[in-house]
Design a protein around this motif. Structure first.
Motif, PDB file in Angstrom:
ATOM      1  N   ILE A  17      -6.543   0.569   7.214  1.00 60.65           N
ATOM      2  CA  ILE A  17      -7.239  -0.785   7.879  1.00 60.65           C
ATOM      3  C   ILE A  17      -8.411  -1.635   7.430  1.00 60.65           C
ATOM      4  CG2 ILE A  17      -8.381  -2.477   9.671  1.00 60.65           C
ATOM      5  CD1 ILE A  17      -5.186  -1.094  11.456  1.00 60.65           C
ATOM      6  N   TRP A  18      -9.713  -1.031   7.012  1.00 58.77           N
ATOM      7  CA  TRP A  18     -10.675  -0.988   6.910  1.00 58.77           C
ATOM      8  C   TRP A  18     -10.654  -0.337   5.269  1.00 58.77           C
ATOM      9  CZ3 TRP A  18     -12.862  -4.156   9.651  1.00 58.77           C
ATOM     10  CH2 TRP A  18     -12.282  -4.079  11.103  1.00 58.77           C
ATOM     11  N   GLN A  19      -9.851  -0.048   4.527  1.00 62.93           N
ATOM     12  CA  GLN A  19      -9.771   0.499   2.501  1.00 62.93           C
ATOM     13  C   GLN A  19     -11.256   1.448   2.532  1.00 62.93           C
ATOM     14  OE1 GLN A  19      -7.066  -1.589   0.223  1.00 62.93           O
ATOM     15  NE2 GLN A  19      -6.698  -0.519   1.898  1.00 62.93           N
ATOM     16  N   PHE A  20     -11.206   2.302   3.836  1.00 61.28           N
ATOM     17  CA  PHE A  20     -12.124   3.122   2.966  1.00 61.28           C
ATOM     18  C   PHE A  20     -11.832   4.056   1.703  1.00 61.28           C
ATOM     19  CE2 PHE A  20     -13.866   2.904   6.973  1.00 61.28           C
ATOM     20  CZ  PHE A  20     -14.958   2.813   6.805  1.00 61.28           C
ATOM     21  N   MET A  21     -12.871   4.099   1.005  1.00 58.43           N
ATOM     22  CA  MET A  21     -12.303   5.105  -0.322  1.00 58.43           C
ATOM     23  C   MET A  21     -13.150   6.483   0.150  1.00 58.43           C
ATOM     24  SD  MET A  21     -11.983   3.200  -2.995  1.00 58.43           S
ATOM     25  CE  MET A  21     -12.040   4.552  -4.440  1.00 58.43           C
ATOM     26  N   TYR A  22     -12.502   7.525  -0.801  1.00 57.49           N
ATOM     27  CA  TYR A  22     -12.441   8.785  -0.420  1.00 57.49           C
ATOM     28  C   TYR A  22     -13.740   9.279   0.072  1.00 57.49           C
ATOM     29  CZ  TYR A  22     -11.052  14.133  -0.913  1.00 57.49           C
ATOM     30  OH  TYR A  22     -11.594  15.216   0.132  1.00 57.49           O
ATOM     31  N   GLY A  23     -14.442   9.544  -1.213  1.00 59.27           N
ATOM     32  CA  GLY A  23     -16.110   9.477  -0.564  1.00 59.27           C
ATOM     33  C   GLY A  23     -16.508   9.274   0.405  1.00 59.27           C
ATOM     34  N   THR A  24     -15.917   7.230   0.795  1.00 65.14           N
ATOM     35  CA  THR A  24     -17.281   7.083   1.980  1.00 65.14           C
ATOM     36  C   THR A  24     -16.157   7.675   3.275  1.00 65.14           C
ATOM     37  OG1 THR A  24     -17.016   4.952   0.624  1.00 65.14           O
ATOM     38  CG2 THR A  24     -17.511   4.364   2.942  1.00 65.14           C
ATOM     39  N   GLY A  25     -14.769   7.712   3.019  1.00 67.82           N
ATOM     40  CA  GLY A  25     -14.337   8.083   4.256  1.00 67.82           C
ATOM     41  C   GLY A  25     -15.046   9.552   4.714  1.00 67.82           C
ATOM     42  N   LYS A  26     -15.283  10.519   3.371  1.00 66.51           N
ATOM     43  CA  LYS A  26     -15.665  12.000   4.184  1.00 66.51           C
ATOM     44  C   LYS A  26     -16.847  11.337   4.419  1.00 66.51           C
ATOM     45  CE  LYS A  26     -13.000  14.890   3.054  1.00 66.51           C
ATOM     46  NZ  LYS A  26     -12.482  16.285   3.742  1.00 66.51           N
ATOM     47  N   GLN A  27     -17.705  10.766   3.919  1.00 65.67           N
ATOM     48  CA  GLN A  27     -19.074  10.373   4.560  1.00 65.67           C
ATOM     49  C   GLN A  27     -19.479  10.451   6.098  1.00 65.67           C
ATOM     50  OE1 GLN A  27     -21.353   7.403   1.815  1.00 65.67           O
ATOM     51  NE2 GLN A  27     -22.991   7.322   3.618  1.00 65.67           N
ATOM     52  N   TYR A  28     -18.279   8.987   6.327  1.00 64.75           N
ATOM     53  CA  TYR A  28     -18.113   8.841   7.351  1.00 64.75           C
ATOM     54  C   TYR A  28     -17.155   9.818   9.136  1.00 64.75           C
ATOM     55  CZ  TYR A  28     -21.304   4.676   6.872  1.00 64.75           C
ATOM     56  OH  TYR A  28     -22.616   4.629   6.470  1.00 64.75           O
ATOM     57  N   ALA A  29     -17.481  11.522   7.714  1.00 65.83           N
ATOM     58  CA  ALA A  29     -16.455  12.270   8.831  1.00 65.83           C
ATOM     59  C   ALA A  29     -15.665  12.093   9.373  1.00 65.83           C
ATOM     60  CB  ALA A  29     -17.401  12.296  10.370  1.00 65.83           C
ATOM     61  N   LEU A  30     -14.046  11.246   8.272  1.00 66.40           N
ATOM     62  CA  LEU A  30     -12.891  10.357   8.576  1.00 66.40           C
ATOM     63  C   LEU A  30     -12.092  12.318   7.865  1.00 66.40           C
ATOM     64  CD1 LEU A  30     -12.884   7.209   7.859  1.00 66.40           C
ATOM     65  CD2 LEU A  30     -13.203   8.422  10.134  1.00 66.40           C
ATOM     66  N   LYS A  31     -11.453  12.713   9.041  1.00 66.01           N
ATOM     67  CA  LYS A  31     -10.568  13.973   7.874  1.00 66.01           C
ATOM     68  C   LYS A  31      -9.858  13.558   6.817  1.00 66.01           C
ATOM     69  CE  LYS A  31      -8.382  18.335   9.463  1.00 66.01           C
ATOM     70  NZ  LYS A  31      -9.010  18.685   8.988  1.00 66.01           N
ATOM     71  N   ILE A  32      -9.361  13.975   5.803  1.00 63.69           N
ATOM     72  CA  ILE A  32      -8.811  14.077   5.111  1.00 63.69           C
ATOM     73  C   ILE A  32      -8.055  15.182   4.658  1.00 63.69           C
ATOM     74  CG2 ILE A  32      -7.987  12.719   2.629  1.00 63.69           C
ATOM     75  CD1 ILE A  32     -10.627  11.229   3.765  1.00 63.69           C
ATOM     76  N   ASP A  33      -6.761  15.900   4.753  1.00 67.69           N
ATOM     77  CA  ASP A  33      -5.959  16.880   4.247  1.00 67.69           C
ATOM     78  C   ASP A  33      -4.467  16.849   3.907  1.00 67.69           C
ATOM     79  OD1 ASP A  33      -4.786  17.340   6.228  1.00 67.69           O
ATOM     80  OD2 ASP A  33      -5.766  18.700   6.999  1.00 67.69           O
ATOM     81  N   SER A  34      -3.799  17.423   3.638  1.00 67.85           N
ATOM     82  CA  SER A  34      -2.189  17.407   3.056  1.00 67.85           C
ATOM     83  C   SER A  34      -1.726  16.698   4.203  1.00 67.85           C
ATOM     84  CB  SER A  34      -2.086  18.626   3.336  1.00 67.85           C
ATOM     85  OG  SER A  34      -2.741  19.594   1.490  1.00 67.85           O
ATOM     86  N   TYR A  35      -2.046  17.139   5.896  1.00 63.00           N
ATOM     87  CA  TYR A  35      -1.325  16.317   6.629  1.00 63.00           C
ATOM     88  C   TYR A  35      -2.028  15.293   7.525  1.00 63.00           C
ATOM     89  CZ  TYR A  35       1.666  20.751   7.117  1.00 63.00           C
ATOM     90  OH  TYR A  35       2.864  20.961   7.777  1.00 63.00           O
ATOM     91  N   ILE A  36      -3.906  15.377   7.037  1.00 66.17           N
ATOM     92  CA  ILE A  36      -3.579  13.230   7.856  1.00 66.17           C
ATOM     93  C   ILE A  36      -4.652  12.893   7.183  1.00 66.17           C
ATOM     94  CG2 ILE A  36      -5.546  13.228   9.693  1.00 66.17           C
ATOM     95  CD1 ILE A  36      -4.291  15.598  10.816  1.00 66.17           C
ATOM     96  N   ASP A  37      -4.665  12.104   7.075  1.00 63.44           N
ATOM     97  CA  ASP A  37      -5.446  10.368   6.262  1.00 63.44           C
ATOM     98  C   ASP A  37      -6.217   9.893   7.820  1.00 63.44           C
ATOM     99  OD1 ASP A  37      -7.448   9.392   5.159  1.00 63.44           O
ATOM    100  OD2 ASP A  37      -5.963   9.059   3.843  1.00 63.44           O
ATOM    101  N   GLU A  38      -7.059  10.377   7.639  1.00 64.83           N
ATOM    102  CA  GLU A  38      -7.954   9.617   8.930  1.00 64.83           C
ATOM    103  C   GLU A  38      -8.543   8.135   8.865  1.00 64.83           C
ATOM    104  OE1 GLU A  38      -8.895  13.024  12.484  1.00 64.83           O
ATOM    105  OE2 GLU A  38     -10.723  11.830  11.575  1.00 64.83           O
TER     106      GLU A  38
END
Length: 610
Positions: free
Chosen positions: A180-201
């Motif tokens: 919804i807020w169009q985060f890039m992968y790096g920015t998502g990680k920077q703000y502690a959003l979990k991204i793995d094979s099952y989940i993309d917060e």
């Protein structure tokens, strides 16, 4: 006289009794006794909730549709703020409304010709889109407002999600920005959003909104101006700083706008235009479409074991699309279970009540279902290398054609045929997600033989569908696939038919494009889409798979000496039925079933002698 009356009454009683027995026999013929599956036995034991509410399927399609996202993104990138748009909206009236908005907003909302042009452009070309977006906002805006209020971020920032993703948590830009807020992968990680094979917060509306509000607060502490915060969100703080320097130190968005990247030049005006349309939609005749589910009507439950969306949908009698809508951060349609982390499933509150009241049975079924799934094809080839050629020969690519109906979108069509939106666009040379009513889409699919592990629980029935399968053979949609059909008889409903064929009401509605639970007598329903299945062995798996070749499967089909029962479908004739069986004539069918011309009716059972 009295004796005659008694005699007459007795004879009437006998005739009614005989008639009832005939009706009962006919009814028993039409409705063969079917064993109850393990799934149904689990569901029958559930504590029922009579206040169950179903989400409108069309509204769910709107929530997952990407066509508005494509349209708005294209507008923001290409719109010319200097080009005057011919749309009825007096400039003086617009100035008054913008002034009223400015008085109650921390944003500096000032009239200028560029903003007027964008507002008029949206009014002229995107009225329908905004009607749908306002429906979606009833679900998402309360989530945004709660998160922004915690960080003292202006609540008006919620409109930015319309510009960023058209309120679609599954939106992915060409650069890979997600959610919804169009985060890039790096920015998502920077703000502690979990991204793995099952989940993309990044696709989780709540967690990504918390990250967004944190970013906005940080940028405001740097720039001290909310328009510049928005500009930095789109192009990065570095580009905003450069634009300020190039403008000679000016710090208002409209003063530095021409020094910003081209996309950002239309970004803030698009945000302000969106805010205007939401504030004054009634005055412009924009009516939000009905939103059935709102965020406060849902709740979460912590999952104690890995479960698939399919298992949850089957157990709770709800469409998978609804679960996907409420849980967009689970990438593989599976809620995983990690020992060290808690994972939650969001459902409508009535379904949460059913889930919590029946957790033990639900987890037992999910565990059983996971253990008795078919072997993946590659593993099956390794286990039974001798059958490799035969197995590979059963894989065929087939093409289907689907005519677009009112309310369709690429997301819903892709879900229906178990393909991706990208594949649909590739097969049909589509550059956007927009599709025209009446257009025919090409859909490719692969069919293959399924090898299954041995059964361990006898509660799952093997339903004999010989007559349905043979009856549907001429109407099959794909090479190698058979639609199993059923003619609705008197007294039937979707629930009883779902039980009869070991399926769910939701799947029946999906297979037959039903928008309600009402079905008419004599209607032919597709109750299953199946591929040839090698019968499940009961000995050692390696030996069993080796023995279950295609030839053995063919040998298990009805022999020429066996009697076959055929249920008459709507539109059948003695001629069309005879053509389904080589060597069988109309006279044969009449003789075997003692019928005359004109006696053929939907639901009637015919005997076809070997």
């Amino acid at each position: 006289m009295i004796g005659k009356k008694i005699s007459l009454a007795f004879s009437v009683l006998l005739s009614v009794s005989a008639f009832s027995q005939d009706v009962l026999k006919a009814d028993l013929q039409i409705r063969p006794d079917v064993k109850i599956s393990y799934l149904d036995s689990v569901k029958n034991s559930f504590v029922k909730d009579d206040n169950a509410a179903r989400v409108d399927s069309l509204w769910m399609q709107e929530l997952t549709s990407l066509d508005i996202y494509d349209d708005l993104t294209k507008d923001i990138q290409t719109i010319n703020t200097d080009l005057t748009v011919d749309e009825e909206l007096p400039t003086d009236l617009l100035k008054q409304r913008l002034l009223a908005m400015n008085q109650k907003s921390p944003f500096e909302i000032e009239y200028n010709q560029g903003l007027e042009n964008i507002i008029k452009s949206f009014l002229k070309n995107r009225k329908k889109s905004f009607s749908r977006l306002m429906s979606l906002s009833e679900y998402y805006f309360p989530i945004f407002e709660e998160a922004f209020a915690r960080q003292n971020v202006p609540l008006e920032i919620k409109y930015l999600a319309v510009v960023e993703s058209a309120l679609n948590p599954k939106a992915v830009s060409r650069m890979g920005a997600t959610g919804i807020w169009q985060f890039m992968y790096g920015t998502g990680k920077q703000y502690a959003l979990k991204i793995d094979s099952y989940i993309d917060e990044r696709s989780d509306p709540l967690k990504s909104t918390l990250a967004c509000s944190e970013y906005m607060s940080k940028m405001y502490s740097i720039f001290g101006n909310w328009e510049l915060v928005l500009a930095s969100y789109n192009s990065g703080p570095g580009n905003v700083t450069k634009a300020i320097r190039r403008s000679g130190g000016k710090t208002k968005y409209w003063d530095i706008r021409n020094h910003l990247p081209k996309e950002t030049q239309g970004y803030v005006p698009a945000f302000l235009a969106t805010m205007y349309l939401f504030e004054y939609h009634k005055e412009h005749g924009i009516t939000p479409t009905r939103a059935v589910v709102k965020h406060f009507e849902t709740d979460t439950v912590q999952i104690k074991n890995q479960m698939s969306f399919k298992q949850i949908a089957d157990l709770l009698d709800m469409p998978q699309a609804q679960i996907q809508l409420l849980n967009p951060s689970y990438k593989l349609n599976v809620v995983p279970f990690y020992e060290s982390e808690a994972h939650y499933l969001r459902l409508p509150k009535d379904k949460i009540a059913t889930f919590i009241s029946n957790e033990e049975q639900i987890y037992a079924y999910a565990n059983y279902d996971s253990q008795h799934k078919g072997l993946p094809r590659q593993l099956a080839l390794k286990v039974a290398p001798k059958n490799r050629e035969k197995l590979e020969s059963t894989i065929s690519t087939s093409t289907q054609f689907y005519k677009i109906k009112k309310g369709d979108n690429l997301g819903a069509i892709a879900d229906k045929y178990n393909v991706s939106v990208l594949d649909l666009k590739k097969w049909n040379n589509l550059k956007t997600n927009a599709i025209a009513l009446g257009k025919t889409l090409k859909i490719k699919s692969k069919n293959e033989v399924v090898l299954k592990a041995p059964k361990e629980i006898k509660a799952v029935p093997v339903i004999d569908k010989k007559e349905e399968a043979i009856a549907a053979a001429d109407d099959k949609e794909e090479p190698g696939t058979i639609n199993v059909e059923y003619v609705v008889a008197s007294g039937d409903n979707l629930g009883s038919i779902a039980k009869k064929f070991n399926t769910s009401i939701a799947e029946l509605k999906e297979l037959n494009n039903l928008s309600s639970n009402t079905i008419g007598m004599g209607k032919t329903l597709i109750v299953s889409k199946s591929v040839p299945v090698v019968e499940e062995p009961h000995k050692e798996l390696n030996t069993a798979i080796a023995s279950n070749s295609i030839d053995n499967f063919k040998k298990k089909q009805p022999s020429a000496k066996e009697d076959i029962e055929y249920y008459v479908k709507k539109g059948d004739s003695l001629y069309s039925i005879s053509k389904k069986y080589p060597g069988v004539t109309i006279s044969d069918i009449k003789k075997w079933n003692d019928i005359k011309d004109g006696e053929l009716k939907p639901g009637m059972k015919l005997k076809i002698n070997g």
